[in-house]
Design an enzyme around this catalytic site. Structure first.
Site, mmCIF file in Angstrom:
data_model
loop_
_atom_site.group_PDB
_atom_site.id
_atom_site.type_symbol
_atom_site.label_atom_id
_atom_site.label_comp_id
_atom_site.label_asym_id
_atom_site.label_seq_id
_atom_site.Cartn_x
_atom_site.Cartn_y
_atom_site.Cartn_z
ATOM 1 N N GLU A 1 0.842 -1.190 0.000
ATOM 2 C CA GLU A 1 0.000 0.000 0.000
ATOM 3 C C GLU A 1 0.880 1.245 0.000
ATOM 4 O O GLU A 1 1.989 1.240 0.532
ATOM 5 C CB GLU A 1 -0.880 0.039 1.259
ATOM 6 C CG GLU A 1 -1.951 -1.025 1.287
ATOM 7 C CD GLU A 1 -2.939 -0.805 2.435
ATOM 8 O OE1 GLU A 1 -2.829 0.208 3.146
ATOM 9 O OE2 GLU A 1 -3.811 -1.660 2.602
ATOM 10 N N HIS B 1 -5.397 0.827 -2.033
ATOM 11 C CA HIS B 1 -5.826 -0.556 -1.820
ATOM 12 C C HIS B 1 -5.432 -1.349 -3.060
ATOM 13 O O HIS B 1 -6.132 -1.286 -4.074
ATOM 14 C CB HIS B 1 -7.340 -0.628 -1.609
ATOM 15 C CG HIS B 1 -7.786 -0.269 -0.232
ATOM 16 N ND1 HIS B 1 -9.099 -0.330 0.155
ATOM 17 C CD2 HIS B 1 -7.081 0.116 0.850
ATOM 18 C CE1 HIS B 1 -9.193 0.027 1.443
ATOM 19 N NE2 HIS B 1 -7.989 0.313 1.883
ATOM 20 N N ASP C 1 -9.230 1.334 8.730
ATOM 21 C CA ASP C 1 -9.365 2.618 8.037
ATOM 22 C C ASP C 1 -10.384 3.500 8.759
ATOM 23 O O ASP C 1 -10.147 4.689 8.985
ATOM 24 C CB ASP C 1 -9.855 2.421 6.593
ATOM 25 C CG ASP C 1 -8.806 1.802 5.694
ATOM 26 O OD1 ASP C 1 -7.618 1.820 6.057
ATOM 27 O OD2 ASP C 1 -9.191 1.281 4.625
ATOM 28 N N HIS D 1 -4.562 6.717 0.940
ATOM 29 C CA HIS D 1 -3.806 5.465 0.846
ATOM 30 C C HIS D 1 -4.401 4.580 -0.238
ATOM 31 O O HIS D 1 -5.531 4.789 -0.676
ATOM 32 C CB HIS D 1 -3.706 4.755 2.198
ATOM 33 C CG HIS D 1 -4.964 4.074 2.639
ATOM 34 N ND1 HIS D 1 -6.009 4.753 3.210
ATOM 35 C CD2 HIS D 1 -5.321 2.768 2.618
ATOM 36 C CE1 HIS D 1 -6.967 3.888 3.535
ATOM 37 N NE2 HIS D 1 -6.584 2.670 3.182
HETATM 38 ZN ZN ZN Z 1 -7.331 0.843 3.747
#
Ligand code: ZN
Length: 136
Positions: free
Chosen positions: A39, A87, A98, A85
């Site tokens: 990530e 995925h 999250d 961020h």
């Molecule tokens: Zn996430």
């Protein structure tokens, strides 16, 4: 006092975020592709009502969910309004970690999903509900 005026700017800038710069979104997608299979994560900074910059946190590049301490410190800076961020799964729905992060820091959070194209992202409020950001 400089500290005080910075804080006032911060509240005003983060209270009504409506837009994100196209160049920034493209940079996020690029960085997310480069980070595969991991990530990518960064803080977000705004000018006025527009998210304009990333705040890169090198230690979080490969392990976003264990990096909340770093997030807290970066989001304490006057310009940070949220997080972004990636995925790598392509599934752009916030996970339970999250949602915990969203509720504890920032105001606007973006998740980008594989294949990191123009439309493979979504923005969320603190409570995890979707919000719209205009690309400008
Ligand atoms: Zn996430």
């Amino acid at each position: 006092m400089p500290m005080f005026s910075r804080r006032r700017v911060s509240r005003r800038a983060s209270s009504n975020i409506c837009c994100i710069r196209r160049e920034l979104l493209e940079s996020v997608m690029e960085a997310s592709r480069h980070s595969l299979p991991n990530e990518f994560a960064a803080g977000l900074a705004a000018r006025g009502d527009t998210i304009t910059e990333m705040i890169i946190i090198p230690a979080t590049r490969s392990n976003f969910h264990s990096a909340s301490f770093n997030y807290h410190s970066i989001l304490g800076s006057f310009s940070a309004v949220g997080t972004v961020h990636s995925h790598p799964s392509g599934y752009i729905i916030p996970s339970a970690p999250d949602l915990r992060l969203f509720s504890s820091v920032g105001r606007v959070h973006i998740i980008v999903g594989y294949p990191f194209g123009e439309d493979s992202w979504a923005a969320f409020r603190k409570d995890g509900t979707r919000t719209e950001l205009r690309v400008v």
